[in-house]
Scaffold this active site. Sequence first.
Site, PDB file in Angstrom:
ATOM      1  N   SER A  27       7.586   6.671   9.151  1.00  0.00           N
ATOM      2  CA  SER A  27       7.283   6.453   7.716  1.00  0.00           C
ATOM      3  C   SER A  27       8.103   5.066   7.237  1.00  0.00           C
ATOM      4  CB  SER A  27       7.835   7.373   6.720  1.00  0.00           C
ATOM      5  OG  SER A  27       6.944   8.694   6.989  1.00  0.00           O
ATOM      6  N   VAL A  74       3.877  16.287  -6.611  1.00  0.00           N
ATOM      7  CA  VAL A  74       3.865  15.161  -7.607  1.00  0.00           C
ATOM      8  C   VAL A  74       2.470  15.471  -8.350  1.00  0.00           C
ATOM      9  CG1 VAL A  74       5.079  13.519  -6.306  1.00  0.00           C
ATOM     10  CG2 VAL A  74       2.589  13.591  -5.997  1.00  0.00           C
ATOM     11  N   TYR A 164     -11.030   1.072   4.260  1.00  0.00           N
ATOM     12  CA  TYR A 164      -9.833   1.606   3.047  1.00  0.00           C
ATOM     13  C   TYR A 164     -10.489   2.147   1.905  1.00  0.00           C
ATOM     14  CZ  TYR A 164      -4.913   1.386   1.831  1.00  0.00           C
ATOM     15  OH  TYR A 164      -3.499   1.473   1.402  1.00  0.00           O
ATOM     16  N   LYS A 171      -4.466   1.417  -4.690  1.00  0.00           N
ATOM     17  CA  LYS A 171      -3.391   0.542  -4.630  1.00  0.00           C
ATOM     18  C   LYS A 171      -3.663  -0.786  -5.658  1.00  0.00           C
ATOM     19  CE  LYS A 171      -1.137   2.192  -1.159  1.00  0.00           C
ATOM     20  NZ  LYS A 171      -0.044   3.086  -1.324  1.00  0.00           N
TER      21      LYS A 171
END
Length: 265
Positions: A27, A74, A164, A171
């Site tokens: 990571s 989250v 993507y 993003k």
Amino acid sequence: MAEAASQRMGLFSNKIGLVMGVANDHSIAWAMSEALYAEGAELAFTHLPTPSGERRVKRLLEPRAPKLILPCDVQNDADIARVFQAVRDTYERLDFLVHSIAFAPPAEIRRPYVDTSRAGWHMAMDISVYSLVAVCREAMPLMPEGSTIVTLSYFGGEKVMPGYNVMGVCKAALEHSVRYLAWDLGREKKIRVNAISAGPMRTLSSAGISDFDQMRDHAAKKACLNRNVFPEELGSTGLYLLSHLSGGVTGELIHVDCGYSIVGL
């Protein structure tokens, strides 16, 4: 003796940080954690709220014996609040935060963006973008003036990167969220918020991207340095953005991609 003790002090000695998003030793968040540990930081961690996520992270962190390793969903505001209450109870403050969280259902990433489902879009945006807003809101009361927050992005938020898909749109939203959060938190408490746009790295997240290896090979060939970025370079940039060395920098997106993003070929 006092001078010798001073020389041993790291850049983050007596600083407390929360790292959200370590999945394993590949990571980017872990590369940043290792750099922070080397500079004397005290770190707390969150992990995916799954048994496998907990096992991986606890095994990785066992030699460091952090005081807090907590699951965090989250998508659940109460769960986020619980994490920050635990930080308050343990440390009373938070000097910096690393947000390295992104997810979209693999089937959604593989689809052309035009075919993204409504449910998949909402999940991807909730986890990958709104989570930064939610954790900033909870972190702010714990942070002294001048504290710092860093999140992670990718060039697919600026330009179309075939394959993507929905994550590129996430993003883009994340990067503009950084700017608005930099305004809000800067005016409120002089807290700085920045993002790193990392070159393609082999991580748990990248495993869900079709043709990722080809993307990585292309990036190395196109980049000014004719290679891909090393994890240690991302860690070093994280140190810069999280420390006083970048005291006048906020709302920025720093590319750490060996120059890939500046080349027009």
